[in-house]
Design an enzyme around this catalytic site. Structure first.
Site, PDB file in Angstrom:
ATOM      1  N   LYS A   1       7.671  -4.430  14.996  1.00 36.99           N
ATOM      2  CA  LYS A   1       8.046  -3.183  14.555  1.00 36.99           C
ATOM      3  C   LYS A   1       9.117  -2.621  15.724  1.00 36.99           C
ATOM      4  CE  LYS A   1       7.210  -1.405  11.262  1.00 36.99           C
ATOM      5  NZ  LYS A   1       7.927  -1.239   9.644  1.00 36.99           N
TER       6      LYS A   1
ATOM      7  N   THR B   1       6.197   2.769  12.713  1.00 37.62           N
ATOM      8  CA  THR B   1       4.727   3.172  13.096  1.00 37.62           C
ATOM      9  C   THR B   1       4.611   3.555  14.609  1.00 37.62           C
ATOM     10  OG1 THR B   1       2.661   1.853  13.944  1.00 37.62           O
ATOM     11  CG2 THR B   1       4.517   0.396  13.829  1.00 37.62           C
ATOM     12  N   ASP B   2       3.424   4.338  14.542  1.00 33.12           N
ATOM     13  CA  ASP B   2       3.149   5.037  15.929  1.00 33.12           C
ATOM     14  C   ASP B   2       2.707   3.751  16.952  1.00 33.12           C
ATOM     15  OD1 ASP B   2       0.629   4.446  14.974  1.00 33.12           O
ATOM     16  OD2 ASP B   2      -0.108   6.522  15.528  1.00 33.12           O
ATOM     17  N   GLU B   3       2.502   2.732  16.538  1.00 31.47           N
ATOM     18  CA  GLU B   3       2.163   1.579  17.370  1.00 31.47           C
ATOM     19  C   GLU B   3       3.231   1.123  18.386  1.00 31.47           C
ATOM     20  OE1 GLU B   3      -0.783  -1.172  15.610  1.00 31.47           O
ATOM     21  OE2 GLU B   3      -1.318   0.359  14.045  1.00 31.47           O
TER      22      GLU B   3
ATOM     23  N   TYR C   1       2.322  -7.275  16.039  1.00 33.81           N
ATOM     24  CA  TYR C   1       2.707  -6.755  15.267  1.00 33.81           C
ATOM     25  C   TYR C   1       3.573  -5.333  15.721  1.00 33.81           C
ATOM     26  CZ  TYR C   1       2.610  -2.482  11.897  1.00 33.81           C
ATOM     27  OH  TYR C   1       2.814  -1.562  11.224  1.00 33.81           O
TER      28      TYR C   1
ATOM     29  N   ILE D   1      13.524  -9.288   1.872  1.00 36.80           N
ATOM     30  CA  ILE D   1      14.675  -8.608   2.296  1.00 36.80           C
ATOM     31  C   ILE D   1      15.487  -9.691   3.235  1.00 36.80           C
ATOM     32  CG2 ILE D   1      13.319  -6.428   2.562  1.00 36.80           C
ATOM     33  CD1 ILE D   1      12.896  -7.053   5.438  1.00 36.80           C
TER      34      ILE D   1
ATOM     35  N   ALA E   1       7.334  -5.354   5.350  1.00 31.56           N
ATOM     36  CA  ALA E   1       6.703  -5.557   6.534  1.00 31.56           C
ATOM     37  C   ALA E   1       5.598  -6.391   6.555  1.00 31.56           C
ATOM     38  CB  ALA E   1       6.565  -4.501   7.534  1.00 31.56           C
TER      39      ALA E   1
ATOM     40  N   PHE F   1       0.945  -1.276   0.072  1.00 36.28           N
ATOM     41  CA  PHE F   1       0.122   0.009  -0.093  1.00 36.28           C
ATOM     42  C   PHE F   1       0.882   1.289  -0.029  1.00 36.28           C
ATOM     43  CE2 PHE F   1      -2.074   2.674   3.180  1.00 36.28           C
ATOM     44  CZ  PHE F   1      -2.748   3.709   2.365  1.00 36.28           C
TER      45      PHE F   1
HETATM   46  P1  NAD Z   1       1.427  -3.747   3.263  1.00 38.89           P
HETATM   47  O1  NAD Z   1       1.297  -4.883   4.186  1.00 38.89           O
HETATM   48  O2  NAD Z   1       0.376  -2.975   2.414  1.00 38.89           O
HETATM   49  O3  NAD Z   1       2.797  -3.918   2.446  1.00 38.89           O
HETATM   50  C1  NAD Z   1       3.932  -4.472   2.871  1.00 38.89           C
HETATM   51  C2  NAD Z   1       4.638  -4.923   1.656  1.00 38.89           C
HETATM   52  O4  NAD Z   1       5.858  -5.586   1.964  1.00 38.89           O
HETATM   53  C3  NAD Z   1       3.977  -6.004   0.427  1.00 38.89           C
HETATM   54  O5  NAD Z   1       4.187  -5.333  -0.895  1.00 38.89           O
HETATM   55  C4  NAD Z   1       4.614  -7.206   0.841  1.00 38.89           C
HETATM   56  O6  NAD Z   1       4.666  -8.048  -0.294  1.00 38.89           O
HETATM   57  C5  NAD Z   1       5.896  -6.790   1.123  1.00 38.89           C
HETATM   58  N1  NAD Z   1       6.983  -7.591   2.022  1.00 38.89           N
HETATM   59  C6  NAD Z   1       6.475  -8.505   3.102  1.00 38.89           C
HETATM   60  N2  NAD Z   1       7.420  -9.167   3.529  1.00 38.89           N
HETATM   61  C7  NAD Z   1       8.380  -8.867   2.638  1.00 38.89           C
HETATM   62  C8  NAD Z   1       9.787  -9.622   2.884  1.00 38.89           C
HETATM   63  N3  NAD Z   1      10.140 -10.479   3.644  1.00 38.89           N
HETATM   64  N4  NAD Z   1      10.450  -9.130   1.553  1.00 38.89           N
HETATM   65  C9  NAD Z   1      10.200  -8.216   0.846  1.00 38.89           C
HETATM   66  N5  NAD Z   1       8.925  -7.781   1.015  1.00 38.89           N
HETATM   67  C10 NAD Z   1       8.154  -8.030   1.890  1.00 38.89           C
HETATM   68  O7  NAD Z   1       1.730  -2.672   4.266  1.00 38.89           O
HETATM   69  P2  NAD Z   1       1.768  -1.041   4.230  1.00 38.89           P
HETATM   70  O8  NAD Z   1       0.548  -0.467   4.953  1.00 38.89           O
HETATM   71  O9  NAD Z   1       2.160  -0.450   2.853  1.00 38.89           O
HETATM   72  O10 NAD Z   1       2.962  -0.621   5.277  1.00 38.89           O
HETATM   73  C11 NAD Z   1       4.300  -0.337   4.784  1.00 38.89           C
HETATM   74  C12 NAD Z   1       5.410   0.126   5.942  1.00 38.89           C
HETATM   75  O11 NAD Z   1       4.772   1.166   6.806  1.00 38.89           O
HETATM   76  C13 NAD Z   1       5.309  -1.101   6.862  1.00 38.89           C
HETATM   77  O12 NAD Z   1       6.678  -1.285   7.592  1.00 38.89           O
HETATM   78  C14 NAD Z   1       4.492  -0.672   8.284  1.00 38.89           C
HETATM   79  O13 NAD Z   1       4.648  -1.145   9.299  1.00 38.89           O
HETATM   80  C15 NAD Z   1       4.636   0.914   7.992  1.00 38.89           C
HETATM   81  N6  NAD Z   1       3.565   1.908   8.453  1.00 38.89           N
HETATM   82  C16 NAD Z   1       2.232   1.350   7.956  1.00 38.89           C
HETATM   83  C17 NAD Z   1       1.184   2.339   8.318  1.00 38.89           C
HETATM   84  C18 NAD Z   1      -0.309   2.086   7.800  1.00 38.89           C
HETATM   85  O14 NAD Z   1      -1.060   2.680   8.328  1.00 38.89           O
HETATM   86  N7  NAD Z   1      -0.520   1.113   6.715  1.00 38.89           N
HETATM   87  C19 NAD Z   1       1.161   3.360   9.254  1.00 38.89           C
HETATM   88  C20 NAD Z   1       2.659   3.490   9.746  1.00 38.89           C
HETATM   89  C21 NAD Z   1       3.775   2.609   9.183  1.00 38.89           C
HETATM   90  P1  TYD Z   2      -6.629  -1.268  11.242  1.00 41.68           P
HETATM   91  O1  TYD Z   2      -6.915  -0.368   9.864  1.00 41.68           O
HETATM   92  O2  TYD Z   2      -6.495  -2.606  11.316  1.00 41.68           O
HETATM   93  O3  TYD Z   2      -5.300  -0.432  11.745  1.00 41.68           O
HETATM   94  P2  TYD Z   2      -4.511  -0.530  13.167  1.00 41.68           P
HETATM   95  O4  TYD Z   2      -5.113  -1.747  13.974  1.00 41.68           O
HETATM   96  O5  TYD Z   2      -3.054  -0.934  12.804  1.00 41.68           O
HETATM   97  O6  TYD Z   2      -4.729   0.648  13.875  1.00 41.68           O
HETATM   98  O7  TYD Z   2      -7.818  -0.733  12.386  1.00 41.68           O
HETATM   99  C1  TYD Z   2      -7.941   0.569  12.832  1.00 41.68           C
HETATM  100  C2  TYD Z   2      -8.844   0.466  13.548  1.00 41.68           C
HETATM  101  O8  TYD Z   2     -10.310   0.198  13.241  1.00 41.68           O
HETATM  102  C3  TYD Z   2      -8.648  -0.409  14.958  1.00 41.68           C
HETATM  103  O9  TYD Z   2      -9.011   0.356  16.188  1.00 41.68           O
HETATM  104  C4  TYD Z   2      -9.462  -1.561  14.676  1.00 41.68           C
HETATM  105  C5  TYD Z   2     -10.579  -0.951  13.881  1.00 41.68           C
HETATM  106  N1  TYD Z   2     -11.242  -2.027  13.122  1.00 41.68           N
HETATM  107  C6  TYD Z   2     -12.935  -2.431  13.330  1.00 41.68           C
HETATM  108  O10 TYD Z   2     -13.486  -1.898  14.090  1.00 41.68           O
HETATM  109  N2  TYD Z   2     -13.005  -3.219  12.308  1.00 41.68           N
HETATM  110  C7  TYD Z   2     -12.279  -3.882  11.409  1.00 41.68           C
HETATM  111  O11 TYD Z   2     -12.880  -4.715  10.862  1.00 41.68           O
HETATM  112  C8  TYD Z   2     -11.079  -3.493  11.305  1.00 41.68           C
HETATM  113  C9  TYD Z   2     -10.162  -4.211  10.159  1.00 41.68           C
HETATM  114  C10 TYD Z   2     -10.371  -2.744  12.285  1.00 41.68           C
END
Ligand code: NAD
Ligand code: TYD
Length: 354
Positions: free
Chosen positions: A162, A132-134, A158, A58, A81, A10
């Site tokens: 991280k 992430t902030d988590e 998770y 990776i 990740a 994403f």
């Molecule tokens: P995502 O799950 O959509 O994408 C992860 C990508 O990494 C995928 O394309 C997957 O194929 C690839 N991948 C997984 N394992 C791999 C490996 N071993 N080697 C190579 N590629 C691999 O995740 P995202 O939401 O795009 O998040 C990307 C990064 O940002 C992550 O590190 C996540 O922790 C961080 N992040 C995400 C959010 C969020 O809200 N989505 C917020 C803050 C930080």
């Molecule tokens: P999510 O998008 O999984 O992100 P994160 O857990 O990393 O913050 O979830 C965002 C918030 O939405 C979280 O508090 C969990 C809640 N949630 C639901 O209530 N229903 C759902 O089906 C999902 C996937 C998440």
């Protein structure tokens, strides 16, 4: 060139598209293509010589070392990740393997490459770790937002994985001198978001006439940032961030989940009204809470603004409208990612409630 890992997911794919829209510096994109990785996210770059895609892990030190020796990137941006909290609850193995062990192998391969660079290139090299902030854990309703000084208190498998990767990155600087940068960002949303996460799941379920599964009381708070703003923050940190510093990235958009779901319903009521004239809110269904569910995340993003002049360009209103429109305009993308594997996941996670 730069090496981007996880660039078919994403945020990574949004970043690669955004990078090449702003610069002609090529991108080497290493992605394992797990269930979350999608080559289609990069369709627009078909035939573009500035983008080199390699399917791989990776954690595959030999492959990564070969790629680094061949392409000699000046920087690595590590998105790769496992990223979904609910999946980490059902099984944490892949999270430990990729987020911790994989990051370790990547750091080692990158360190070897960095040590081989001529002095000027070594000084200019950067390893930017996207986190992430988590990792900071959960806030009470009145607590101040997370600053970079907040203690690490990860609560889910998770976030623990991280947090571990952040610590490895920190140690590879402190001990080995690798020039690292870390960003800790709040929840992202926007185009190309896999529909297992809250916002895209609610949009696609609403349109499919399915229940909108809200965990617990729906009053958990997240701080939402439009993905394009996360990409601009990473570009800025890579360009001007101080080595070894961490930067919190957030949208100043704290909202309870139920408000997010209601906003999505209201937008869909406006843009794609239901045939029966009823509101999509009638599909909202409260379901069993997530185990260990963090109550609130909030990011204090003043450091990145003060030091690097970065602020988000989108408000939640503009970002969520763009996002809903994107899902309405890209039904074929949605249909394609809802493969058999996706349906199995929904069945296991929601057991008929979604
Ligand atoms: P995502 O799950 O959509 O994408 C992860 C990508 O990494 C995928 O394309 C997957 O194929 C690839 N991948 C997984 N394992 C791999 C490996 N071993 N080697 C190579 N590629 C691999 O995740 P995202 O939401 O795009 O998040 C990307 C990064 O940002 C992550 O590190 C996540 O922790 C961080 N992040 C995400 C959010 C969020 O809200 N989505 C917020 C803050 C930080
Ligand atoms: P999510 O998008 O999984 O992100 P994160 O857990 O990393 O913050 O979830 C965002 C918030 O939405 C979280 O508090 C969990 C809640 N949630 C639901 O209530 N229903 C759902 O089906 C999902 C996937 C998440």
């Amino acid at each position: 060139m730069i090496l981007v890992t996880g660039g078919a997911g994403f945020i990574g794919s949004n970043f690669v598209l955004d990078w090449l829209a702003h610069s002609d510096e090529p991108v080497l994109n290493l992605d394992k293509l797990t269930y979350a990785g999608n080559r289609r996210n990069l369709d627009r770059l078909e035939g573009d010589a500035r983008h080199v895609f390699v399917q791989g892990d990776i954690g595959d030190t030999g492959l990564v070392a070969r790629l680094l020796a061949e392409h000699r990137p000046r920087a690595v941006v590590n998105f790769a990740a496992e990223s979904h909290v609910d999946r980490s609850i059902l099984g944490a193995g892949d999270f430990i393997q990729t987020n911790i062990v994989g990051t370790f192998h990547l750091l080692e391969a990158v360190r070897g490459h960095w040590l081989d660079l001529p002095e000027a290139e070594r000084a200019a090299f950067r390893f930017l770790h996207v986190s992430t902030d988590e990792v900071y854990g959960s806030l009470t309703p009145e607590a101040p937002a997370f600053t970079e000084q907040h203690a690490y208190e990860p609560n889910s498998p998770y976030s623990a994985s991280k947090a571990a990767s952040d610590h490895l990155v920190r140690a590879w600087h402190h001990t080995h001198g690798l020039p690292v940068l870390t960003t800790n960002c709040s929840n992202n949303y926007g185009p190309l978001h896999f529909p297992e996460k809250l916002i895209p799941l609610m949009i696609v379920n609403a349109l499919a006439g399915k229940p909108l599964p809200v965990y617990g009381d729906g009053m958990q708070v997240r701080d939402w940032l439009y993905v394009g703003d996360h990409c601009s923050a990473i570009r800025r940190v890579l360009e001007a961030g101080r080595v070894a510093e961490t930067y919190n990235v957030g949208g100043w958009n704290e909202k309870p989940n139920i408000e997010i779901v209601r906003t999505i319903c209201a937008l869909l009521d406006e843009l794609r009204p239901r045939a029966d004239g009823q509101s999509y809110t009638t599909q909202i269904t409260y379901v069993k809470d997530r185990p260990g569910h963090d109550r609130r995340y909030a990011i204090d993003a003043r450091k990145i603004e003060r030091e690097l002049g970065w602020r988000p360009a989108e408000t939640f209103d503009t970002g969520i409208r763009k996002t809903v429109r994107w899902y309405l305009d890209n039904a074929d993308w949605v249909a394609e990612v809802q493969s058999g594997a996706y349906r199995e996941w929904v069945k296991a996670q929601y057991q008929g409630a979604a």
